[in-house]
Design an enzyme around this catalytic site. Structure first.
Site, short mmCIF file in Angstrom:
data_model
loop_
_atom_site.label_atom_id
_atom_site.label_comp_id
_atom_site.label_asym_id
_atom_site.label_seq_id
_atom_site.Cartn_x
_atom_site.Cartn_y
_atom_site.Cartn_z
N ASP A 162 -1.67 0.04 9.21
CA ASP A 162 -0.89 0.87 8.29
C ASP A 162 0.51 0.98 8.91
OD1 ASP A 162 0.41 3.02 7.07
OD2 ASP A 162 -1.43 4.19 6.82
N ASN A 164 7.46 -6.33 4.85
CA ASN A 164 7.36 -6.40 3.39
C ASN A 164 6.55 -5.27 2.77
OD1 ASN A 164 6.94 -7.92 0.69
ND2 ASN A 164 4.86 -7.75 1.50
N TYR A 173 12.59 5.75 -4.09
CA TYR A 173 12.52 4.30 -3.79
C TYR A 173 13.89 3.79 -3.37
CZ TYR A 173 11.18 -0.61 -4.57
OH TYR A 173 10.92 -1.96 -4.43
N1 LIG Z 1 7.46 -6.29 -7.36
C1 LIG Z 1 8.73 -5.97 -7.50
O1 LIG Z 1 9.28 -5.88 -8.61
C2 LIG Z 1 9.59 -5.74 -6.27
C3 LIG Z 1 10.98 -5.78 -6.42
C4 LIG Z 1 11.80 -5.55 -5.31
C5 LIG Z 1 11.22 -5.31 -4.08
N2 LIG Z 1 9.86 -5.27 -3.98
C6 LIG Z 1 9.31 -4.98 -2.66
O2 LIG Z 1 8.45 -6.01 -2.27
C7 LIG Z 1 7.47 -5.49 -1.37
C8 LIG Z 1 6.10 -5.98 -1.79
O3 LIG Z 1 5.83 -5.52 -3.10
P1 LIG Z 1 4.86 -6.27 -4.10
O4 LIG Z 1 5.50 -6.21 -5.42
O5 LIG Z 1 4.41 -7.56 -3.56
O6 LIG Z 1 3.66 -5.19 -4.12
P2 LIG Z 1 2.07 -5.32 -3.98
O7 LIG Z 1 1.56 -3.98 -4.36
O8 LIG Z 1 1.56 -6.51 -4.69
O9 LIG Z 1 1.87 -5.56 -2.41
C9 LIG Z 1 2.18 -4.58 -1.47
C10 LIG Z 1 1.20 -4.69 -0.30
O10 LIG Z 1 1.59 -3.72 0.68
C11 LIG Z 1 0.41 -3.10 1.18
N3 LIG Z 1 0.75 -1.77 1.69
C12 LIG Z 1 1.14 -0.67 0.99
N4 LIG Z 1 1.30 0.36 1.83
C13 LIG Z 1 1.04 -0.08 3.08
C14 LIG Z 1 1.04 0.51 4.37
N5 LIG Z 1 1.34 1.81 4.54
N6 LIG Z 1 0.72 -0.24 5.43
C15 LIG Z 1 0.39 -1.55 5.28
N7 LIG Z 1 0.35 -2.17 4.08
C16 LIG Z 1 0.68 -1.44 2.99
C17 LIG Z 1 -0.52 -3.03 -0.02
O11 LIG Z 1 -1.88 -2.86 0.40
C18 LIG Z 1 -0.25 -4.36 -0.70
O12 LIG Z 1 -1.13 -5.37 -0.22
C19 LIG Z 1 7.66 -3.97 -1.36
O13 LIG Z 1 8.41 -3.58 -0.23
C20 LIG Z 1 8.46 -3.72 -2.63
O14 LIG Z 1 9.24 -2.57 -2.56
C21 LIG Z 1 9.04 -5.49 -5.03
#
Ligand SMILES: NC(=O)c1ccc[n+]([C@@H]2O[C@H](COP(=O)([O-])OP(=O)(O)OC[C@H]3O[C@@H](n4cnc5c(N)ncnc54)[C@H](O)[C@@H]3O)[C@@H](O)[C@H]2O)c1
Length: 249
Positions: free
Chosen positions: A63, A90, A156
């Site tokens: 975590d 990430n 955020y």
């Molecule tokens: N999807 C979008 O539109 C988008 C846009 C810009 C930035 N992002 C960023 O990309 C990153 C990944 O997002 P995504 O869209 O792939 O989301 P996702 O929900 O598919 O994946 C996120 C992963 O992070 C893990 N996670 C969450 N909290 C955690 C913690 N405390 N410790 C360890 N693991 C943890 C989750 O279990 C999950 O596997 C994030 O930082 C998000 O802010 C996403």
């Protein structure tokens, strides 16, 4: 296929899903030893599947908001593979409420994962990279909302804006020590993070991207690999927008 990461060791946090999962696969295809870290056990089955396909990956549950777990993630990675060459910080969570309706507990949770989590991973990765002759590279997963705001993204945006300036400060501290640190700033990307959104809300988001669609996780992953690779050897402290034009208009 170019193998820019042969014999390199990479940690991807939040590697079990979405952008993290796509990035894990791209690094594996380019020859890396990939540590898939996540708080979800889904990372274990992803690792098993990739290893069956002939790649070298390891799942380490952590975590990112827990300092002892992040410290041990870096230590276990170095124990197993001997170095840490790239961190992709990430792991992150979403959150959509107007500021005056945001519950303080929810605010703290978003800041905790999206800002404190990135800080902790950077802290222990940098400490390790400083010991290595070849330094290393870090990519932090920021967002368009680290650069521009929007309705309902207060917590955020505050976290992601913090990540942008953390990266810039780290650049001042570590660029001369062989550690490059950059941000990737995705626009809205089609991952499980957006899966709860009703179709109408998704379409509204699509309309904000001049390119006329959401991003694909693989498109963000390719930008991450570029920033982490020697192809980006003079790039540090940068924020690379991968946003289909969202912030251009
Ligand atoms: N999807 C979008 O539109 C988008 C846009 C810009 C930035 N992002 C960023 O990309 C990153 C990944 O997002 P995504 O869209 O792939 O989301 P996702 O929900 O598919 O994946 C996120 C992963 O992070 C893990 N996670 C969450 N909290 C955690 C913690 N405390 N410790 C360890 N693991 C943890 C989750 O279990 C999950 O596997 C994030 O930082 C998000 O802010 C996403």
């Amino acid at each position: 296929m170019a193998e820019r990461f042969r014999n390199k060791t990479i940690i991807v946090t939040g590697g079990a899903s979405g952008i993290g999962e796509a990035t894990v696969k791209e690094f594996a295809k380019e020859g890396a030893n990939v540590v898939i870290s996540d708080m979800s056990d889904k990372g274990e089955s992803l690792s098993d599947q990739l290893n069956q396909d002939g790649y070298d990956t390891t799942f380490i549950k952590a975590d990112v908001t827990k300092e002892d777990e992040v410290k041990s993630l870096v230590e276990s990675t170095v124990d197993k593979y001997g170095s840490l060459d790239v961190l992709f910080a990430n792991a992150g969570i979403g959150g959509m409420t107007l500021v005056h309706e945001t519950d303080f507990t929810e605010w703290k949770k978003i800041i905790d994962v999206n800002l404190h989590g990135v800080f902790l991973c950077n802290k222990y990765a940098i400490a390790q990279m400083l010991k290595q002759e070849n330094g290393g590279a870090i990519v932090n997963n920021d967002s368009i909302h680290g650069v521009v705001g929007k309705m309902s993204v207060g917590a955020y945006s505050a976290a992601k804006g913090g990540v942008k300036l953390l990266t810039q400060t780290e650049t001042a501290e570590y660029a001369a020590k062989g550690i490059r640190i950059n941000n990737v700033n995705p626009g809205y990307t089609d991952t499980p993070l957006l899966s709860d959104l009703p179709e109408e809300a998704k379409q509204e988001l699509i309309n904000l991207h001049p390119i006329g669609r959401l991003g694909k996780p693989e498109e963000v992953a390719k930008a991450v690999l570029f920033l982490a690779s020697d192809d980006a050897s003079f790039i540090t402290g940068a924020s690379l927008l991968v946003d289909g034009g969202y912030t251009a208009v």
